[in-house]
Enzyme design. Structure first.
Site, PDB file in Angstrom:
ATOM      1  N   ARG A 110       0.751  -1.317   0.058  1.00 22.52           N
ATOM      2  CA  ARG A 110       0.112   0.109  -0.098  1.00 22.52           C
ATOM      3  C   ARG A 110       0.839   1.141  -0.011  1.00 22.52           C
ATOM      4  NH1 ARG A 110      -0.345  -2.131   5.262  1.00 22.52           N
ATOM      5  NH2 ARG A 110       0.212  -0.902   7.058  1.00 22.52           N
ATOM      6  N   THR A 143      10.481   1.251   3.277  1.00 19.11           N
ATOM      7  CA  THR A 143       9.886   0.755   2.183  1.00 19.11           C
ATOM      8  C   THR A 143      11.023   0.273   1.177  1.00 19.11           C
ATOM      9  OG1 THR A 143      10.296   3.036   1.267  1.00 19.11           O
ATOM     10  CG2 THR A 143       8.193   2.713   2.273  1.00 19.11           C
ATOM     11  N   ARG A 168       1.692  -4.085   3.344  1.00 20.74           N
ATOM     12  CA  ARG A 168       2.715  -3.486   4.183  1.00 20.74           C
ATOM     13  C   ARG A 168       3.264  -2.269   3.188  1.00 20.74           C
ATOM     14  NH1 ARG A 168       8.953  -5.428   5.835  1.00 20.74           N
ATOM     15  NH2 ARG A 168       9.586  -3.158   5.693  1.00 20.74           N
ATOM     16  N   HIS A 169       3.501  -1.118   3.859  1.00 22.02           N
ATOM     17  CA  HIS A 169       4.205  -0.001   3.034  1.00 22.02           C
ATOM     18  C   HIS A 169       5.621  -0.470   2.484  1.00 22.02           C
ATOM     19  CE1 HIS A 169       1.163   2.866   3.999  1.00 22.02           C
ATOM     20  NE2 HIS A 169       1.253   2.795   5.247  1.00 22.02           N
ATOM     21  N   VAL A 170       5.759  -0.885   1.360  1.00 21.29           N
ATOM     22  CA  VAL A 170       6.999  -1.369   0.756  1.00 21.29           C
ATOM     23  C   VAL A 170       6.900  -1.317  -0.719  1.00 21.29           C
ATOM     24  CG1 VAL A 170       6.146  -3.943   0.694  1.00 21.29           C
ATOM     25  CG2 VAL A 170       8.594  -3.122   0.859  1.00 21.29           C
TER      26      VAL A 170
END
Length: 407
Positions: A110, A143, A168-170
């Site tokens: 995301r 990230t 996950r923010h990645v």
């Protein structure tokens, strides 16, 4: 004087010097030694057939090698066959009903400040309802990963109980590069300037979840920085309001390569390629209901009933708590400078938006937006810096989601 008789090509004289009699072929005189050579034509057909089969075999082996070497996941290939390659104008209606395969590995990497907390809340409810494994991460502000970190994360994701949805923010991870099965990716983006403004004020003042939310999120921020006027930040070229910090969305789709963090054509084109090959759906936040509708259509085992949950008044009440507070609009001069600095972000955003609308038309969905998007005029772009970006400071504390869900 006697005329000389014409010589027959096979020897002797030609009995019909002026041509064969009308009405059919001449009768065979003596023993007929000339035959129609059928065998060479037959041999040619067999060779041609063999050549075609060999070509087909090479093509199939090449396709298999491409799939094993990091090609699109099988589900995406099936989906493209399901939708077809024609445009909406070539079609005469929605595609016929067909059951698509069920992908058991989905990754939602995301993008920050693009509605992800709302979607995560929905996923928590849906995972309980449909029984899939929702895998989250305690790391929210990293990230970009080293090679070893990529391998470790991919290993942890791949060994999760299936069917799973990891979020996950990645930045995009290439599972195939490390010998893993490439999952199906989904994501949501929004207008780049709107995303930037939301993040700018969210870091300073939080949202409606609590007055002290921003103090917990950015406790080390000095007061003069917290109350820095947005126009001053942009016009005076503060680091937070200039590149490479503004080059934010594209790396989520470009990947972990160092050049993915450099504003430019290379990162832009690689991001587009990954969208086409590895993402089932990249929606836009401005049309979130349509995004949820398509997710329910393509991934019913995960998202069935998501729209009714989203429209539920209780969820609406909770969703309003995540709205950023104290947002102000920059001056037109400042906004134009942002457009110039975010030219690649906007080119990517409009590309994704057009692909999203094309997908909706193929499925017979009418766009809720009227008219074509207004593209910003960049005039003479300012030089884009390529120094190392600062780590994303957005820490998505999800404990509040768990507390809400337990109510």
């Amino acid at each position: 004087m006697k005329k000389k008789q014409q010589q027959h090509p096979g020897g002797g004289t030609d009995p019909w010097p002026h041509g064969a009699p009308v009405g059919g072929a001449p009768p065979c005189l003596g023993s007929c030694k000339r035959r129609i050579p059928l065998l060479p034509f037959l041999r040619f057909s067999l060779r041609d057939y063999g050549f075609c089969m060999a070509t087909l075999l090479v093509f199939c082996l090449g396709s298999l090698f491409y799939q094993l070497s990091g090609g699109p996941p099988r589900f995406l290939l099936d989906l493209r066959q399901y939708l077809g390659n024609s445009t909406y104008l070539d079609d005469h209606g929605p595609p016929p009903s067909k059951v698509l395969p069920f992908p058991s590995q989905v990754v939602y990497n995301r993008v920050g400040k693009c509605g992800s907390r709302t979607v995560v809340l929905l996923l928590r409810i849906l995972s309980e309802k449909h029984g899939f494994n929702l895998v989250t991460s305690d790391i929210h502000n990293k990230t970009r990963l080293t090679k070893n970190e990529q391998m470790e994360l991919i290993k942890n994701i791949s060994t999760a109980e299936q069917p799973y949805l990891f979020t996950r923010h990645v930045h995009f991870l290439n599972f195939s590069r490390f010998g893993g099965d490439q999952p199906v990716y989904i994501n949501i983006i929004r207008d780049p300037v709107s995303r930037f403004l939301s993040n700018y004020f969210f870091r300073r003042f939080g949202d409606w979840r609590g007055e002290q939310n921003h103090m917990i999120r950015t406790p080390s921020m000095r007061q003069e920085e917290r109350y820095l006027d947005i126009n001053e930040c942009i016009l005076e070229n503060y680091p937070e309001c200039s590149n490479p910090r503004l080059f934010y969305i594209i790396p989520y789709f470009c990947g972990q390569h160092p050049r993915c963090r450099e504003p430019g054509e290379w990162a832009l084109e690689r991001a587009k390629l990954n969208v086409n090959e590895n993402f089932l759906l990249v929606g836009i936040l401005e049309e979130l209901e349509d995004v949820l509708l398509l997710l329910e259509r393509f991934l019913p085992h995960y998202f069935k009933g998501v729209l009714s949950i989203y429209k539920d008044p209780e969820h609406r009440k909770l969703g309003n708590m995540t709205v950023t507070v104290r947002k102000t609009v920059p001056s037109p001069e400042a906004v134009q400078i942002l457009y110039q600095r975010m030219r690649y972000e906007y080119e990517f955003y409009h590309y994704v938006r057009e692909q999203f609308h094309l997908l909706k038309r193929k499925l017979g969905l009418k766009s809720r937006v009227s008219g074509p998007p207004v593209r910003p005029q960049f005039f003479i772009p300012t030089p884009l810096e390529t120094e190392e970006p600062i780590d994303d400071e957005e820490q998505d504390d999800e404990k509040w989601l768990e507390d809400i869900y337990k109510r």
